[in-house]
Scaffold this active site. Sequence first.
Site, PDB file in Angstrom:
ATOM      1  N   GLY A 265      -6.881   9.339   0.210  1.00  0.00           N
ATOM      2  CA  GLY A 265      -7.018   9.898   1.566  1.00  0.00           C
ATOM      3  C   GLY A 265      -7.627  11.327   1.412  1.00  0.00           C
TER       4      GLY A 265
ATOM      5  N   GLU B 151      -3.661   2.278  -7.088  1.00  0.00           N
ATOM      6  CA  GLU B 151      -4.024   3.410  -6.523  1.00  0.00           C
ATOM      7  C   GLU B 151      -2.844   4.635  -6.473  1.00  0.00           C
ATOM      8  OE1 GLU B 151      -6.270   1.889  -2.856  1.00  0.00           O
ATOM      9  OE2 GLU B 151      -4.373   1.504  -2.248  1.00  0.00           O
TER      10      GLU B 151
ATOM     11  N   HIS C 223       0.827  -1.174   0.050  1.00  0.00           N
ATOM     12  CA  HIS C 223       0.000  -0.076  -0.187  1.00  0.00           C
ATOM     13  C   HIS C 223       0.956   1.196   0.000  1.00  0.00           C
ATOM     14  CE1 HIS C 223      -2.806   3.057   1.435  1.00  0.00           C
ATOM     15  NE2 HIS C 223      -3.666   2.540   0.870  1.00  0.00           N
TER      16      HIS C 223
ATOM     17  N   SER D  82      -9.727   7.588  -3.313  1.00  0.00           N
ATOM     18  CA  SER D  82     -11.043   8.486  -3.314  1.00  0.00           C
ATOM     19  C   SER D  82     -12.574   7.677  -4.044  1.00  0.00           C
ATOM     20  CB  SER D  82     -10.757   9.762  -3.794  1.00  0.00           C
ATOM     21  OG  SER D  82      -9.878  10.439  -2.798  1.00  0.00           O
TER      22      SER D  82
HETATM   23  P1  13P Z   1      -9.584   6.501   0.195  1.00  0.00           P
HETATM   24  O1  13P Z   1     -10.711   5.626  -0.623  1.00  0.00           O
HETATM   25  O2  13P Z   1     -10.038   6.886   1.602  1.00  0.00           O
HETATM   26  O3  13P Z   1      -8.903   7.435  -0.682  1.00  0.00           O
HETATM   27  O4  13P Z   1      -8.508   5.356   0.599  1.00  0.00           O
HETATM   28  C1  13P Z   1      -8.187   4.324  -0.543  1.00  0.00           C
HETATM   29  C2  13P Z   1      -7.097   3.361   0.215  1.00  0.00           C
HETATM   30  O5  13P Z   1      -6.069   3.690   0.488  1.00  0.00           O
HETATM   31  C3  13P Z   1      -7.566   1.981   0.106  1.00  0.00           C
HETATM   32  O6  13P Z   1      -6.581   1.212   0.330  1.00  0.00           O
END
Ligand code: 13P
Length: 263
Positions: free
Chosen positions: A176, A170, A98, A216
């Site tokens: 975030g 991601e 991650h 997001s």
């Molecule tokens: P958000 O959906 O809060 O942006 O986070 C995504 C994430 O990091 C999933 O691992």
Amino acid sequence: MKKRLYFGSNLKMYKNVHDTIAYLEQLQQLTADLNREKYTLFIIPSYTSHEQACKKINQSLIKLGAQNMCWEEQGQFTGEISPLMLQELGLELVELGHSERRHIFGESNEMLRRKVNASLSHGFTTLLCIGETGDEKDYGISDEILRIQLKTALLDVKEQDYGKLWIAYEPVWAIGINGRPATTDYAQEKHSVIRTALVELFGKQGNDIPILYGGSVNLDNAASLIVQPDIDGLFVGRSAWDAQNFNTLIRDAVMAYDTQPLV
Ligand code: 13P
């Protein structure tokens, strides 16, 4: 042909044991009618919740995962968790790489290669996260970064393990509270780059490896993301941490996907 869809969440460093179990039980109940031949659901809570979660949750309905794992089975690795320890609990899934692990805790592609090998050789479904930073995007090197992350971490994956590998794209700049979601076109374009790299690595079996989008994801964009040809699932943070909200998001996405004409 309609493809299997994946919906999951990483709970990061949120929710104590009590809240995690209440959340999982509510989500399991809300999603009980979803056909698991067509949809895979998974939740990745904190280590402290794993033991109870594994006892209380049916992993044929909601797979449970760990947010990280060491490449060694035991040794002088203070603060790390061993594949044997996760196996002992009965977890089925391990998330690796991650962006918070890469960028806050300094995990390298080389470390991730070792972790991917350890995870697969211990029988875990392995969710490898990749993604470019905002700077890398601005320099125009997103595709190169994604290809390096994939080709380094997946270098040694054996054919017998292809079926246990999932990828989450991601983009770091999309994750975030300070993130902004990727446009669906941008996400599809990068998923296509990832698909090509997977086919280069694994031949046509690379087409069968699920690629999930994360960063997001919310009620406004879930449906338009899931209908993209190279997006097989959604990996959700904040919008999944309330079970009702996540259930609504999953159903919006499923509805959008199922009402598309068959190609
Ligand atoms: P958000 O959906 O809060 O942006 O986070 C995504 C994430 O990091 C999933 O691992």
